[in-house]
Design a protein around this motif. Structure first.
Motif, short mmCIF file in Angstrom:
data_model
loop_
_atom_site.label_atom_id
_atom_site.label_comp_id
_atom_site.label_asym_id
_atom_site.label_seq_id
_atom_site.Cartn_x
_atom_site.Cartn_y
_atom_site.Cartn_z
N LYS A 5 -3.44 -6.13 -1.69
CA LYS A 5 -4.38 -5.02 -1.89
C LYS A 5 -3.72 -3.69 -1.52
CE LYS A 5 -8.61 -7.67 -1.50
NZ LYS A 5 -9.85 -7.89 -0.78
N ILE A 6 -2.94 -3.71 -0.44
CA ILE A 6 -2.23 -2.48 -0.04
C ILE A 6 -1.24 -2.09 -1.14
CG2 ILE A 6 -0.64 -1.45 1.63
CD1 ILE A 6 -1.92 -3.26 3.78
N ARG A 16 -4.91 6.15 0.42
CA ARG A 16 -5.40 5.20 1.42
C ARG A 16 -4.35 4.13 1.71
NH1 ARG A 16 -9.76 1.24 0.02
NH2 ARG A 16 -9.70 -0.10 1.84
N ALA A 17 -3.42 3.93 0.79
CA ALA A 17 -2.35 2.94 0.98
C ALA A 17 -1.56 3.25 2.25
CB ALA A 17 -1.43 2.93 -0.24
N ILE A 18 -1.31 4.52 2.50
CA ILE A 18 -0.55 4.92 3.69
C ILE A 18 -1.32 4.58 4.96
CG2 ILE A 18 0.50 6.85 4.94
CD1 ILE A 18 1.99 6.20 2.36
N SER A 19 -2.59 4.92 5.00
CA SER A 19 -3.37 4.66 6.21
C SER A 19 -3.54 3.16 6.45
CB SER A 19 -4.73 5.36 6.16
OG SER A 19 -5.49 4.90 5.07
N GLU A 20 -3.70 2.39 5.38
CA GLU A 20 -3.81 0.93 5.52
C GLU A 20 -2.48 0.33 6.00
OE1 GLU A 20 -6.46 -0.92 5.45
OE2 GLU A 20 -7.84 0.59 4.68
N TYR A 25 0.78 -2.18 9.90
CA TYR A 25 2.18 -2.35 10.26
C TYR A 25 2.76 -1.21 11.11
CZ TYR A 25 2.16 -6.17 6.93
OH TYR A 25 1.88 -7.34 6.28
N GLY A 26 1.94 -0.28 11.53
CA GLY A 26 2.43 0.85 12.30
C GLY A 26 3.15 0.46 13.57
N TRP A 55 6.05 5.05 -0.38
CA TRP A 55 5.24 5.64 -1.44
C TRP A 55 6.08 5.84 -2.71
CZ3 TRP A 55 0.16 6.74 -2.10
CH2 TRP A 55 -0.19 7.63 -3.12
N ASN A 56 7.31 6.30 -2.53
CA ASN A 56 8.19 6.54 -3.67
C ASN A 56 8.79 5.26 -4.24
OD1 ASN A 56 7.79 9.33 -3.56
ND2 ASN A 56 9.44 9.58 -2.08
#
Length: 185
Positions: A5-6, A16-20, A25-26, A55-56
């Motif tokens: 989903k991410i 929202r992909a970044i926050s998820e 995994y942070g 992201w890229n």
């Protein structure tokens, strides 16, 4: 949220992909970066840069194992950052890890092509899968995550001398294995 989903959010270009990713995994990303950089601010910057790199990268790639893909990005960026800042100061744990492996896997110019790099990577992976789980985990903790010997001892409830000798033995075996695979060490 599930990794698929991410990844889907990245493909949709949904921020929202970044926050998820950060939520899931942070801590792993920070752990990897901290072990290499030994500086909270540099590690935090590296993790944030990793999210941008992810992201890229995602639209061109659909990683099978998202956590491994992300970990590799974080590790590579942290190593680049470490190289940049290491002229004046050194992370003794990371330097020690590099020096220990230097006899087995060197950064010689003869290993230039992508195919050769992939061959070496596959050989190391094959070697590690031939080892017992404990040895493989100790090796990965030391040379991928740059854990200190003390941290590995705590994690495995082993003595320092046992871990040091285990790593020494594995480096020697790895060297012989790579040579048997025709890889110049």
């Amino acid at each position: 949220m599930e990794d698929e989903k991410i990844i889907g959010l990245f493909w949709e270009r949904n921020e929202r992909a970044i926050s998820e990713t950060s939520s899931k995994y942070g801590r792993l990303c920070a752990y990897i970066a901290d072990n290499i950089l030994s500086n909270h601010e540099d590690s935090e910057e590296c993790v944030n840069d990793s999210y941008l790199a992810l992201w890229n990268a995602i639209p061109e790639n659909r990683p099978n194992r998202f956590s491994v893909f992300l970990s590799r990005i974080v590790r590579n960026l942290a190593l680049k950052k470490y190289e940049y800042i290491s002229a004046a100061k050194r992370n003794s744990s990371a330097v020690a890890s590099f020096e220990e492996l230097g006899d087995c896997v060197s950064g010689r110019e003869s290993v230039e092509s992508e195919m050769e790099r992939k061959h070496i990577e596959a050989a190391i992976n094959h070697f590690l899968w031939q080892q017992g789980e404990e040895k493989r985990n100790v090796f990965i903790r030391r040379y991928w995550y740059f854990d200190s010997i003390e941290a590995i001892c705590k994690r495995t409830s082993s003595s320092q001398s046992r871990i040091i000798s285990m790593l020494y033995e594995m480096r020697q075996k790895l060297r012989k294995y790579l040579e048997s695979e025709g890889i110049e060490v």
